[in-house]
Design an enzyme around this catalytic site. Structure first.
Site, mmCIF file in Angstrom:
data_model
loop_
_atom_site.group_PDB
_atom_site.id
_atom_site.type_symbol
_atom_site.label_atom_id
_atom_site.label_comp_id
_atom_site.label_asym_id
_atom_site.label_seq_id
_atom_site.Cartn_x
_atom_site.Cartn_y
_atom_site.Cartn_z
ATOM 1 N N GLY A 21 1.194 -1.601 -0.075
ATOM 2 C CA GLY A 21 -0.169 -0.546 0.251
ATOM 3 C C GLY A 21 1.292 1.296 -0.549
ATOM 4 N N ALA A 72 4.776 1.104 -1.122
ATOM 5 C CA ALA A 72 5.632 1.151 -2.104
ATOM 6 C C ALA A 72 5.593 -0.074 -2.923
ATOM 7 C CB ALA A 72 7.172 1.393 -1.957
ATOM 8 N N VAL A 122 8.676 -2.370 -5.367
ATOM 9 C CA VAL A 122 10.104 -2.915 -5.463
ATOM 10 C C VAL A 122 10.013 -3.472 -6.875
ATOM 11 C CG1 VAL A 122 11.434 -4.172 -4.565
ATOM 12 C CG2 VAL A 122 9.709 -3.798 -2.859
ATOM 13 N N LYS A 167 12.929 -0.018 -4.033
ATOM 14 C CA LYS A 167 11.398 0.422 -4.035
ATOM 15 C C LYS A 167 11.021 1.998 -3.952
ATOM 16 C CE LYS A 167 9.471 -0.248 1.096
ATOM 17 N NZ LYS A 167 10.530 -0.413 2.794
ATOM 18 N N ASP A 214 9.381 -4.651 11.789
ATOM 19 C CA ASP A 214 8.167 -5.381 10.720
ATOM 20 C C ASP A 214 9.522 -7.224 10.541
ATOM 21 O OD1 ASP A 214 6.122 -6.060 10.342
ATOM 22 O OD2 ASP A 214 6.966 -6.000 7.790
#
Length: 207
Positions: free
Chosen positions: A81, A83, A85, A100, A201
């Site tokens: 939502g 970016a 890659v 990215k 993350d």
């Protein structure tokens, strides 16, 4: 053969891809939880939304373009939502890389733009004896092209830990394999913490 664990910074921003994750994968002195895709209460909701379809179509349409007269986007590698890659190539020196690209509409959100830019600085603070940490993806360059902010990263070959787990019986690993895989990851995380950098993350799909 030996298996190398390396933390990626490929996170697409909370979307559905094998390199999905929060936009600020590495962030200096990060505060608060990583956010999911804007306007979606869950990732499943986002994948079913018109916004998802529109952003993905725009991201796929960008394949083949050249950023800053230097980086050609070869194929879409990950999507979220915040970016997208891409597998890319430096047309000047012929080097493969991952790029990215922040979705264009986020240019009007200063906080997201600042976090995106800060990601490169934060990742490059995770160093050993002045050199990039061997188990953290190297961010090589950053820039802006036709209003699109981008980060250029080392392109990894191989599978994610998530994919490796899925291929194992009952998605389980022997204790000695877990130790061998996670020891370098924990060293990278500890090195980041010592530099004041928090990974927001950490999950199998980002290893």
């Amino acid at each position: 053969g030996s298996r190398r664990s390396e933390i990626t910074a490929y996170g697409g921003g909370g979307g559905a891809s094998r390199h999905g994750g929060a936009m600020a994968v590495w962030e200096r002195d990060a505060k608060g939880p990583a956010r999911s895709a804007a306007g979606a209460s869950t990732l499943d909701d986002f994948e079913m939304s018109d916004e998802y379809a529109r952003l993905r179509q725009a991201s796929e349409a960008r394949v083949g373009t050249v950023l800053s007269d230097k980086y050609r986007l070869e194929s879409l590698l990950g999507f979220g939502g915040t970016a997208a890659v891409y597998v890319a190539s430096n047309v000047v020196v012929g080097r493969a890389c991952a790029i990215k690209v922040l979705h264009g509409e986020h240019r009007r959100q200063p906080e997201l733009v600042e976090r995106f830019r800060r990601e490169a600085f934060a990742a490059n603070r995770v160093r050993v004896d002045g050199q990039p940490h061997p188990n953290v993806v190297d961010i090589i360059d950053a820039g802006e092209s036709d209003g699109h902010l981008y980060l250029v990263q080392e392109l990894l070959k191989g599978e994610t830990l998530g994919e490796y787990l899925q291929a194992q019986p009952e998605s389980k690993l022997a204790a000695d394999v877990v130790v061998a895989l996670m020891r370098p990851v924990l060293h990278a995380i500890a090195t980041g913490h010592a530099a004041g950098v928090v990974h927001r993350d950490l999950k199998p799909d980002n290893v």
